[in-house]
Design a protein around this motif. Structure first.
Motif, PDB file in Angstrom:
ATOM      1  N   GLU A   1      -7.665   1.625  -3.344  1.00 13.06           N
ATOM      2  CA  GLU A   1      -6.330   1.990  -3.700  1.00 13.06           C
ATOM      3  C   GLU A   1      -5.719   1.610  -5.019  1.00 13.06           C
ATOM      4  OE1 GLU A   1      -4.198   3.245  -1.642  1.00 13.06           O
ATOM      5  OE2 GLU A   1      -5.708   3.578   0.201  1.00 13.06           O
TER       6      GLU A   1
ATOM      7  N   SER B   1      -8.165  -6.305  -1.582  1.00 12.22           N
ATOM      8  CA  SER B   1      -7.829  -5.020  -1.981  1.00 12.22           C
ATOM      9  C   SER B   1      -7.595  -4.909  -3.367  1.00 12.22           C
ATOM     10  CB  SER B   1      -6.668  -4.714  -1.057  1.00 12.22           C
ATOM     11  OG  SER B   1      -6.104  -3.098  -1.297  1.00 12.22           O
TER      12      SER B   1
ATOM     13  N   LEU C   1       0.918  -1.120  -0.119  1.00 10.73           N
ATOM     14  CA  LEU C   1      -0.037   0.024  -0.015  1.00 10.73           C
ATOM     15  C   LEU C   1       0.883   1.370  -0.083  1.00 10.73           C
ATOM     16  CD1 LEU C   1      -3.017  -0.312   0.171  1.00 10.73           C
ATOM     17  CD2 LEU C   1      -2.882   0.520   2.727  1.00 10.73           C
TER      18      LEU C   1
ATOM     19  N   THR D   1      -9.223   7.356  -2.494  1.00 10.18           N
ATOM     20  CA  THR D   1      -8.650   6.550  -1.248  1.00 10.18           C
ATOM     21  C   THR D   1      -9.457   6.906  -0.132  1.00 10.18           C
ATOM     22  OG1 THR D   1      -7.038   8.195  -0.798  1.00 10.18           O
ATOM     23  CG2 THR D   1      -6.258   6.413  -2.299  1.00 10.18           C
TER      24      THR D   1
ATOM     25  N   HIS E   1     -10.844  -2.173  -1.533  1.00 12.91           N
ATOM     26  CA  HIS E   1     -10.053  -1.917  -0.632  1.00 12.91           C
ATOM     27  C   HIS E   1     -10.808  -1.823   0.945  1.00 12.91           C
ATOM     28  CE1 HIS E   1      -6.187  -1.331   1.600  1.00 12.91           C
ATOM     29  NE2 HIS E   1      -6.917  -0.110   2.073  1.00 12.91           N
TER      30      HIS E   1
ATOM     31  N   CYS F   1      -5.823   2.977   5.496  1.00 14.71           N
ATOM     32  CA  CYS F   1      -4.599   3.025   4.724  1.00 14.71           C
ATOM     33  C   CYS F   1      -3.530   3.570   5.441  1.00 14.71           C
ATOM     34  CB  CYS F   1      -4.858   3.872   3.228  1.00 14.71           C
ATOM     35  SG  CYS F   1      -5.335   5.701   3.612  1.00 14.71           S
TER      36      CYS F   1
ATOM     37  N   GLY G   1       0.410   3.613  -3.266  1.00 23.16           N
ATOM     38  CA  GLY G   1      -0.425   4.823  -2.811  1.00 23.16           C
ATOM     39  C   GLY G   1       0.582   5.889  -3.188  1.00 23.16           C
TER      40      GLY G   1
ATOM     41  N   THR H   1      -5.405  -2.587  -4.386  1.00 20.92           N
ATOM     42  CA  THR H   1      -4.072  -1.843  -4.531  1.00 20.92           C
ATOM     43  C   THR H   1      -3.270  -2.419  -5.639  1.00 20.92           C
ATOM     44  OG1 THR H   1      -2.005  -1.378  -3.216  1.00 20.92           O
ATOM     45  CG2 THR H   1      -2.845  -3.529  -2.563  1.00 20.92           C
TER      46      THR H   1
END
Lengths: 353, 353
Positions: B287, B211, B88, B238, B192, B353, B92, B213
């Protein structure tokens, strides 16, 4: 303070899957170095940085050299004589850039805040970030704020990342020290660490001393103007103190370093606090001084340049780089004997920055 | 979840010195926005960033445009279906750069670790950082590690800062959406947030969902090649979900946004989990997807480009930017009625997150 796992201390490479993170892994000393070298960097594989570990990395963006440094600040207490966690977070990151001869261009600031933390204290920390950033002449361009539940953090942590531009004609590196180099120190040692510990333990020394936190980029600018590429290596002796800073340079450059103990400027209150606490001032964290390794023929000019600035008014020559004992730091004591100055093992002063 | 202070929710500007930080101040919703606008940014004074608050900042270094973004990751649990805190933290930050049309050049990673945290878990997180960084094609150039005592953090926090280089001919900005723009969404929403909550609460939905991600910079590269400057704004929804992302763009651009509820791709397990938990999927964190605001004559080309990439295979048009109701997001429901879609107030899913 924490009790060290003797196995981990004598054999720093973590081996067993049942091992746990110790406070000492965050000390800036030998355990930190082992954690980084044996766990964190190998995990990156091909994504790992090449070359020696530096306070800041040089990144090429379209041919430019951009310098990047990141630091997580977890100091306790949050407020102390001479500054607070916000001051420290700005100055510390500015200084990590400066150790690569980079002037700060922009800062990113992230906060991790514990639920229930007084908003007035957060406001005070944020104001210190602003004051320190303006004093250093660097804008805060982006940030992030996360809140975690009660007991999942301790008040507030501040994580700053700095973007810098390298001064032309300068390329100091932890691997750059050469035999014969003069070792210069910009000012008194031990103030930050003893201030924090004195406040934390209620010792009362904070009446006489305060943290030395200050930005050092203007001092570095002056030094580079005076010495250019003769300034081989720069390090700010934060966690682990001057002993760790010198040890890291000795290791990365593959040289020995000899220091004259009598030349080390230790203020009287720092000396007194260290006596009581059983600390070696050489292991105590600083936040506003630097050590420089300078080619001998340029040493006097660089030293004079340092003394011309307020941050370097107390600059002194403390030693010389040797052609022998690579990786070792040797201290010539006041009695004339010699002893090896070891990097801090484990944690002496947790959460000092 | 936390009980909201009703005063703070209705009047987000913190006023009293006795007020405390709430979990909701870290939600990415209205309380977060108030904390940033009323406390953190004003504290910077002249050191504050100009213009709208973006996921990443553009910094001029010797004429180049370097893009910088920082994020603190505090997700709980640390490990979950589809990734972990390390995955993440890399994806991210890569995505925050991508939302400014910047390709990642370098990452800085800082760890704050709790004493006693299993070294095996730290190794696993560090390995995920390495795997995700290699998958995104970005090196980790510098870092920091701090250890705090037991109870002073919750396992490990990971703070990543990304340095990026802007794609030529692209300048998306939160303030860039224009009336008539098509609103495009790259894929399913809600995965997520519902995955994290399902694991945390032991609901069992994580058997069917994971998730989302993933890094989105390659998707953005394709979109910019297809649409150039017609890609007016990009945002990854997010914390606070797509509702907050749309609300932020509406506010920063001074436009209204109309969304067709039936067009929103909500996977069946996400829908089921949200029903049970009493959540609106539009408020749930993602994500691995993005919303794009594209000039109408380029919308089809950009949508086709998105669908050509695995990250955008499920891309759809979900709405239009209006010349009316500036700052508002309006949803046309399946029943044909309209309702205002509010940004999240306070904290719905802490530490997502």
């Amino acid at each position: 303070m924490t009790t060290l796992d003797p196995l981990a201390a004598s054999c720093p490479a973590p081996r067993s899957e049942t091992e746990r993170v110790l406070l000492g892994h965050g000390s800036g000393g030998q355990l930190s170095a082992a954690l980084i070298s044996n766990v964190l960097v190998p995990a990156l594989g091909a994504a790992a940085p090449p070359g020696p570990l530096e306070d800041a990395a040089v990144v090429a963006v379209d041919g430019d050299h951009v310098v990047v440094s990141t630091d997580a600040y977890v100091v306790s207490p949050l407020f102390f004589p001479g500054g607070d966690i916000g001051t420290l977070a700005v100055n510390g990151t500015v200084n990590d850039l400066a150790m690569r001869a980079a002037m700060p261009v922009a800062l990113a600031v992230a906060y991790v805040v514990e639920e229930g933390f007084p908003l007035a204290d957060l406001r005070r920390v944020a104001a210190s970030v602003g004051t320190a950033a303006r004093a250093a002449g660097v804008p805060v361009v982006t940030g992030d704020t996360k809140v975690v539940g009660r007991g999942a953090a301790d008040g507030v942590f501040v994580i700053t990342t700095g973007i810098g531009r390298r001064l032309p004609g300068a390329a100091p590196s932890a691997a750059g020290a050469e035999p014969g180099d003069a070792v210069l120190l910009s000012g008194a040692i031990g103030r930050h660490g003893t201030t924090i510990l004195s406040v934390r333990e209620g010792l009362g020394f904070e009446v006489d001393i305060s943290s030395d936190t200050q930005p050092l980029h203007r001092l570095v600018d002056t030094m580079v103007r005076a010495g250019g590429t003769a300034v081989h290596a720069l390090r700010d002796p934060t966690r682990g103190g001057i002993a760790s800073a010198l040890g890291e340079i000795a290791a990365a450059s593959g040289v020995g370093i000899e220091i004259d103990e009598r030349a080390l400027p230790v203020p009287a209150p720092v000396h007194a606090a260290c006596e009581i606490l059983g600390l070696d001032p050489a292991h105590v964290a600083n936040e506003g001084c630097l050590v420089a390794f300078v080619a001998p023929q340029w040493a006097d000019a660089v030293l004079a340049a340092m003394r011309s600035q307020p941050e370097g008014a107390g600059a002194v020559r403390i030693g010389t780089v040797l052609d022998a004992v690579p990786g070792q730091v040797v201290v010539r004591t006041a009695m004339g004997s010699r002893r090896v100055l070891d990097m801090l093992v484990g944690e002496q002063l947790p959460r000092i920055c």
